[in-house]
Design a protein around this motif. Sequence first.
Motif, mmCIF file in Angstrom:
data_model
loop_
_atom_site.group_PDB
_atom_site.id
_atom_site.type_symbol
_atom_site.label_atom_id
_atom_site.label_comp_id
_atom_site.label_asym_id
_atom_site.label_seq_id
_atom_site.Cartn_x
_atom_site.Cartn_y
_atom_site.Cartn_z
ATOM 1 N N ASN A 87 -28.204 -30.579 -9.561
ATOM 2 C CA ASN A 87 -28.519 -30.004 -8.252
ATOM 3 C C ASN A 87 -29.403 -30.946 -7.453
ATOM 4 O O ASN A 87 -30.533 -31.247 -7.865
ATOM 5 C CB ASN A 87 -29.233 -28.657 -8.421
ATOM 6 C CG ASN A 87 -28.337 -27.590 -9.002
ATOM 7 O OD1 ASN A 87 -27.267 -27.327 -8.482
ATOM 8 N ND2 ASN A 87 -28.773 -26.978 -10.098
ATOM 9 N N GLN A 92 -30.103 -29.477 -0.224
ATOM 10 C CA GLN A 92 -29.550 -28.127 -0.303
ATOM 11 C C GLN A 92 -30.043 -27.283 0.875
ATOM 12 O O GLN A 92 -31.164 -27.454 1.363
ATOM 13 C CB GLN A 92 -29.981 -27.442 -1.607
ATOM 14 C CG GLN A 92 -29.494 -28.118 -2.863
ATOM 15 C CD GLN A 92 -28.072 -27.738 -3.235
ATOM 16 O OE1 GLN A 92 -27.438 -26.942 -2.564
ATOM 17 N NE2 GLN A 92 -27.575 -28.312 -4.312
ATOM 18 N N ILE A 100 -30.876 -21.369 -6.658
ATOM 19 C CA ILE A 100 -31.360 -22.202 -7.761
ATOM 20 C C ILE A 100 -32.671 -21.656 -8.309
ATOM 21 O O ILE A 100 -32.871 -21.557 -9.525
ATOM 22 C CB ILE A 100 -31.515 -23.667 -7.288
ATOM 23 C CG1 ILE A 100 -30.132 -24.268 -7.015
ATOM 24 C CG2 ILE A 100 -32.262 -24.500 -8.332
ATOM 25 C CD1 ILE A 100 -30.169 -25.578 -6.255
#
Length: 242
Positions: A87, A92, A100
Amino acid sequence: MSGVTLTPAPGAATPVPVELAYSLTAVTKTYQQKKRTVEALRGIDLAIPRGQSVAIQGPTGGGKSTLLQMLGALDRPTTGRVALGRNELSTQGDRDLARIRGTEIGFVFQGFNLIPTLTAAENVETAFAWSTLSRPERQARAHAALESVGLAPRADHLPSELSGGQQQRVAIARALVKEPTVLLADEPTGSLDERTRDDIMELLLGVWASRGLTLVIVTHDSAVAARAERRLRIDAGQVSEA
């Protein structure tokens, strides 16, 4: 998951790649404070292997809280890259970062952060914001989490009916119930007496070892930091090995 390969010594066997929980590359964070620019993080490069226990120490204002916010997907760097496994946290969107946090990361705070009108079990259940589990499944897992920290008999008690150490155990159960890969603890023993501090550290290290978690503890307490596998120091926004 991201990995690195260490350079072998001459004649040594080829090493196995190390899986990384976190990879930070050239991370900076600046804030505007009135007319002054504050450099909270200054070009941090840091790799934390999966399953490692790490203690972070440093003076007030040195960057500990800002670094923990980066690791916890609570903030983005001004420049640089922060990755949690595969990730890429730096790029993001807000919803993806919330997902997350809700599935990969468990948080434990100095102030416990329990909701005073909810029982211990109900506080643990609040961790399931991103879960599709049914209510009975959530309740069962909450009670199992409380049992794992030795508080099953107190499941129906409000925070005001629990000691400080018991409240922190509820907070740890809440962090663990969603089965995260990472546990971040911000001064988890800061408001506890010495004996309770030792009990909570035994609990944290026990769940770290048994569950294969990556554990990162920010602490002012050198006795707590000494229990971790690795010690880092952050000062003036820069990280070094302690």
